[in-house]
Design a protein around this motif. Structure first.
Motif, PDB file in Angstrom:
ATOM      1  N   GLU A  12      40.427  55.012  34.035  1.00 28.93           N
ATOM      2  CA  GLU A  12      39.055  54.627  34.353  1.00 28.93           C
ATOM      3  C   GLU A  12      38.103  55.586  33.654  1.00 28.93           C
ATOM      4  N   SER A  13      37.102  55.011  32.957  1.00 30.69           N
ATOM      5  CA  SER A  13      36.145  55.849  32.242  1.00 30.69           C
ATOM      6  C   SER A  13      34.878  55.073  31.912  1.00 30.69           C
ATOM      7  N   ASP A  14      33.755  55.798  31.894  1.00 29.88           N
ATOM      8  CA  ASP A  14      32.489  55.248  31.414  1.00 29.88           C
ATOM      9  C   ASP A  14      32.276  55.603  29.951  1.00 29.88           C
ATOM     10  N   GLN A  28      41.806  62.239  29.273  1.00 28.80           N
ATOM     11  CA  GLN A  28      41.645  62.764  30.629  1.00 28.80           C
ATOM     12  C   GLN A  28      41.380  61.671  31.660  1.00 28.80           C
ATOM     13  N   SER A  29      41.113  60.439  31.213  1.00 31.74           N
ATOM     14  CA  SER A  29      40.848  59.347  32.152  1.00 31.74           C
ATOM     15  C   SER A  29      42.120  58.632  32.613  1.00 31.74           C
ATOM     16  N   LEU A  30      43.257  58.966  31.998  1.00 33.52           N
ATOM     17  CA  LEU A  30      44.520  58.325  32.365  1.00 33.52           C
ATOM     18  C   LEU A  30      45.136  58.980  33.592  1.00 33.52           C
ATOM     19  N   LYS A  31      45.727  58.168  34.438  1.00 29.22           N
ATOM     20  CA  LYS A  31      46.507  58.673  35.566  1.00 29.22           C
ATOM     21  C   LYS A  31      47.945  58.783  35.055  1.00 29.22           C
ATOM     22  N   MET A  32      48.264  59.965  34.529  1.00 26.63           N
ATOM     23  CA  MET A  32      49.499  60.151  33.762  1.00 26.63           C
ATOM     24  C   MET A  32      50.784  59.899  34.543  1.00 26.63           C
ATOM     25  N   GLU A  33      50.706  59.872  35.869  1.00 25.04           N
ATOM     26  CA  GLU A  33      51.913  59.591  36.641  1.00 25.04           C
ATOM     27  C   GLU A  33      52.439  58.175  36.390  1.00 25.04           C
ATOM     28  N   TYR A  34      51.617  57.317  35.798  1.00 28.87           N
ATOM     29  CA  TYR A  34      52.029  55.940  35.514  1.00 28.87           C
ATOM     30  C   TYR A  34      52.499  55.736  34.074  1.00 28.87           C
ATOM     31  N   PHE A  35      52.503  56.787  33.265  1.00 30.62           N
ATOM     32  CA  PHE A  35      52.813  56.661  31.845  1.00 30.62           C
ATOM     33  C   PHE A  35      54.074  57.430  31.477  1.00 30.62           C
ATOM     34  N   THR A  36      54.897  56.804  30.626  1.00 32.61           N
ATOM     35  CA  THR A  36      56.045  57.499  30.049  1.00 32.61           C
ATOM     36  C   THR A  36      56.011  57.287  28.538  1.00 32.61           C
ATOM     37  N   ALA A  37      56.313  58.343  27.820  1.00 35.60           N
ATOM     38  CA  ALA A  37      56.309  58.264  26.359  1.00 35.60           C
ATOM     39  C   ALA A  37      57.370  57.286  25.880  1.00 35.60           C
ATOM     40  N   SER A  38      57.035  56.579  24.826  1.00 40.68           N
ATOM     41  CA  SER A  38      57.943  55.608  24.219  1.00 40.68           C
ATOM     42  C   SER A  38      58.291  56.082  22.810  1.00 40.68           C
ATOM     43  N   PRO A  72      45.013  60.330  13.623  1.00 49.28           N
ATOM     44  CA  PRO A  72      44.408  59.163  12.966  1.00 49.28           C
ATOM     45  C   PRO A  72      43.822  59.519  11.600  1.00 49.28           C
ATOM     46  N   SER A  73      43.569  58.506  10.827  1.00 53.63           N
ATOM     47  CA  SER A  73      42.903  58.704   9.545  1.00 53.63           C
ATOM     48  C   SER A  73      41.492  59.229   9.786  1.00 53.63           C
ATOM     49  N   GLU A  74      40.867  59.717   8.749  1.00 54.93           N
ATOM     50  CA  GLU A  74      39.492  60.207   8.848  1.00 54.93           C
ATOM     51  C   GLU A  74      38.565  59.111   9.370  1.00 54.93           C
ATOM     52  N   ALA A  75      38.807  57.863   8.971  1.00 53.73           N
ATOM     53  CA  ALA A  75      37.959  56.739   9.389  1.00 53.73           C
ATOM     54  C   ALA A  75      38.059  56.454  10.886  1.00 53.73           C
ATOM     55  N   ALA A  76      39.149  56.880  11.513  1.00 54.75           N
ATOM     56  CA  ALA A  76      39.365  56.601  12.940  1.00 54.75           C
ATOM     57  C   ALA A  76      39.422  57.873  13.787  1.00 54.75           C
ATOM     58  N   LYS A  77      38.927  58.975  13.268  1.00 50.36           N
ATOM     59  CA  LYS A  77      39.055  60.262  13.967  1.00 50.36           C
ATOM     60  C   LYS A  77      38.428  60.265  15.364  1.00 50.36           C
ATOM     61  N   GLN A  78      37.449  59.394  15.616  1.00 44.62           N
ATOM     62  CA  GLN A  78      36.791  59.364  16.924  1.00 44.62           C
ATOM     63  C   GLN A  78      37.721  58.891  18.041  1.00 44.62           C
ATOM     64  N   ILE A  79      38.843  58.241  17.712  1.00 43.23           N
ATOM     65  CA  ILE A  79      39.760  57.771  18.757  1.00 43.23           C
ATOM     66  C   ILE A  79      41.014  58.632  18.866  1.00 43.23           C
ATOM     67  N   LYS A  80      41.025  59.797  18.248  1.00 41.22           N
ATOM     68  CA  LYS A  80      42.186  60.689  18.341  1.00 41.22           C
ATOM     69  C   LYS A  80      42.560  60.899  19.808  1.00 41.22           C
ATOM     70  N   ASP A  81      43.812  60.639  20.125  1.00 45.72           N
ATOM     71  CA  ASP A  81      44.395  60.802  21.462  1.00 45.72           C
ATOM     72  C   ASP A  81      43.829  59.866  22.532  1.00 45.72           C
ATOM     73  N   HIS A  82      42.882  59.003  22.192  1.00 44.43           N
ATOM     74  CA  HIS A  82      42.383  58.009  23.149  1.00 44.43           C
ATOM     75  C   HIS A  82      43.416  56.887  23.250  1.00 44.43           C
ATOM     76  N   VAL A  83      43.465  56.224  24.394  1.00 41.86           N
ATOM     77  CA  VAL A  83      44.511  55.239  24.662  1.00 41.86           C
ATOM     78  C   VAL A  83      43.917  53.849  24.869  1.00 41.86           C
ATOM     79  N   ALA A  84      44.507  52.862  24.200  1.00 41.90           N
ATOM     80  CA  ALA A  84      44.129  51.462  24.359  1.00 41.90           C
ATOM     81  C   ALA A  84      45.311  50.707  24.970  1.00 41.90           C
ATOM     82  N   PHE A  85      45.024  49.521  25.499  1.00 44.85           N
ATOM     83  CA  PHE A  85      46.040  48.760  26.239  1.00 44.85           C
ATOM     84  C   PHE A  85      46.138  47.328  25.746  1.00 44.85           C
TER      85      PHE A  85
END
Length: 93
Positions: A12-14, A28-38, A72-85
């Motif tokens: 959850e995030s604004d 930091q908006s992820l509830k990591m207890e629900y995530f496992t690395a793939s 990420p590439s330089e063009a996508a650096k703003q989403i580094k480590d951000h998560v999409a679903f």
């Protein structure tokens, strides 16, 4: 914005960043207890190499339902480590 799987809010995030119609949630908006690395990865021609998480809530798993870019590439650096679903995760306001 909220990301919901199996009727549980898993992120959850604004302050999501929208790229190609996908909301990227800050780490930091992820509830990591629900995530496992793939081990799964995919390549985007302009963003770079994506890594994935599987989502696990109350015994239900959605394999590779979340992705992010560690380097990420330089063009996508703003989403580094951000998560999409995708798949069974619902993203809404």
């Amino acid at each position: 914005m909220k990301a919901v799987f199996n009727n549980v809010i898993i992120a959850e995030s604004d302050e999501t960043i929208v790229v190609e119609g996908n909301h990227y949630f800050p780490p930091q908006s992820l509830k990591m207890e629900y995530f496992t690395a793939s081990e799964h990865q995919s390549a985007c021609p302009w963003k770079g190499l994506a890594s994935y998480y599987s989502v696990n809530v109350d015994g239900k798993t959605d394999a590779n339902a979340a992705w992010y870019y560690k380097s990420p590439s330089e063009a996508a650096k703003q989403i580094k480590d951000h998560v999409a679903f995708w798949k069974g995760v619902k993203v809404s306001e």
